[in-house]
Design a protein around this motif. Structure first.
Motif, PDB file in Angstrom:
ATOM      1  N   LYS A  29      77.128 -14.831 -50.202  1.00  0.00           N
ATOM      2  CA  LYS A  29      78.184 -14.675 -49.221  1.00  0.00           C
ATOM      3  C   LYS A  29      77.823 -15.412 -47.966  1.00  0.00           C
ATOM      4  N   THR A  30      78.853 -15.459 -47.122  1.00  0.00           N
ATOM      5  CA  THR A  30      78.881 -16.412 -45.872  1.00  0.00           C
ATOM      6  C   THR A  30      77.753 -15.590 -44.838  1.00  0.00           C
ATOM      7  N   PRO A  41      77.881 -17.373 -38.755  1.00  0.00           N
ATOM      8  CA  PRO A  41      78.796 -17.293 -39.893  1.00  0.00           C
ATOM      9  C   PRO A  41      79.773 -18.375 -39.797  1.00  0.00           C
ATOM     10  N   ALA A  42      80.368 -18.827 -38.743  1.00  0.00           N
ATOM     11  CA  ALA A  42      81.425 -19.998 -38.615  1.00  0.00           C
ATOM     12  C   ALA A  42      80.851 -21.200 -38.918  1.00  0.00           C
ATOM     13  N   THR A  45      80.708 -21.235 -42.611  1.00  0.00           N
ATOM     14  CA  THR A  45      81.973 -21.445 -43.091  1.00  0.00           C
ATOM     15  C   THR A  45      82.536 -22.898 -43.109  1.00  0.00           C
ATOM     16  N   GLU A  46      82.397 -23.554 -41.980  1.00  0.00           N
ATOM     17  CA  GLU A  46      82.739 -24.757 -41.722  1.00  0.00           C
ATOM     18  C   GLU A  46      82.061 -25.919 -42.634  1.00  0.00           C
ATOM     19  N   ILE A  48      80.489 -24.924 -45.557  1.00  0.00           N
ATOM     20  CA  ILE A  48      80.736 -24.673 -46.843  1.00  0.00           C
ATOM     21  C   ILE A  48      82.144 -25.616 -47.202  1.00  0.00           C
ATOM     22  N   GLY A  49      83.141 -25.583 -46.179  1.00  0.00           N
ATOM     23  CA  GLY A  49      84.241 -26.116 -46.461  1.00  0.00           C
ATOM     24  C   GLY A  49      84.242 -27.568 -46.631  1.00  0.00           C
ATOM     25  N   TYR A  59      83.884 -22.319 -53.527  1.00  0.00           N
ATOM     26  CA  TYR A  59      83.875 -21.303 -52.538  1.00  0.00           C
ATOM     27  C   TYR A  59      85.457 -20.553 -52.684  1.00  0.00           C
ATOM     28  N   ARG A  61      87.173 -17.364 -50.890  1.00  0.00           N
ATOM     29  CA  ARG A  61      86.988 -16.274 -49.761  1.00  0.00           C
ATOM     30  C   ARG A  61      86.845 -14.926 -50.207  1.00  0.00           C
TER      31      ARG A  61
END
Length: 144
Positions: A29-30, A41-42, A45-46, A48-49, A59, A61
């Motif tokens: 999980k993030t 967490p941001a 997310t960045e 991982i993208g 990934y 969501r």
């Protein structure tokens, strides 16, 4: 198979995904990755993208992240090189074994492997089923 080049920072994220997902037995999980890496967490997310765009991470969501086959190959190679570096560097030396391991080319690592069949003596940082006692060392290196 030639593994794609990743930065040291990307390697930390990939290692964290492997560690968290293997420990939890499910996608990472993030929030778990953010805690493990001590980042927001941001940021997770960045990154991982970016890694997903490169085909290294899958990934979903709300489900989490897992390594693709290529991502796992890259990550295990990076962890193996770190493990090799840990075995080559004297414990008293204030060396950055993660950076040292990351800097090893595939050719240099292969040449060194001829001297050390497998660097893992049960104390390396590679999170593999047969070396599960090493996961705390990986957790320490990932959170730097």
């Amino acid at each position: 198979m030639s593994t794609p080049a990743v930065s040291e920072s990307e390697g930390r994220y990939l290692s964290a995904i492997l560690l968290v997902s293997e420990t939890a037995g499910r996608p990472a999980k993030t929030g778990e990755l953010a805690d493990e890496l001590e980042v927001s967490p941001a940021s997770v997310t960045e990154r991982i993208g970016t890694l997903a765009d490169r085909g290294l991470v899958a990934y979903e969501r709300y489900e989490g992240a897992t390594l693709t086959e290529d991502g796992e190959a890259v990550t295990r190679e990076l962890l193996w090189k770190r493990c090799l570096a840990e075995n080559l560097v004297n414990d008293e030396a204030d060396a950055d074994v993660e950076a040292f391991g990351h800097a090893l080319s595939e050719d240099v690592a292969a040449a060194l492997k001829s001297f050390i069949d497998h660097p893992c003596s049960g104390e390396c940082s590679a999170p593999d089923a047969e070396y599960s006692e090493c996961q705390s060392a990986v957790r320490e290196s990932v959170s730097r």
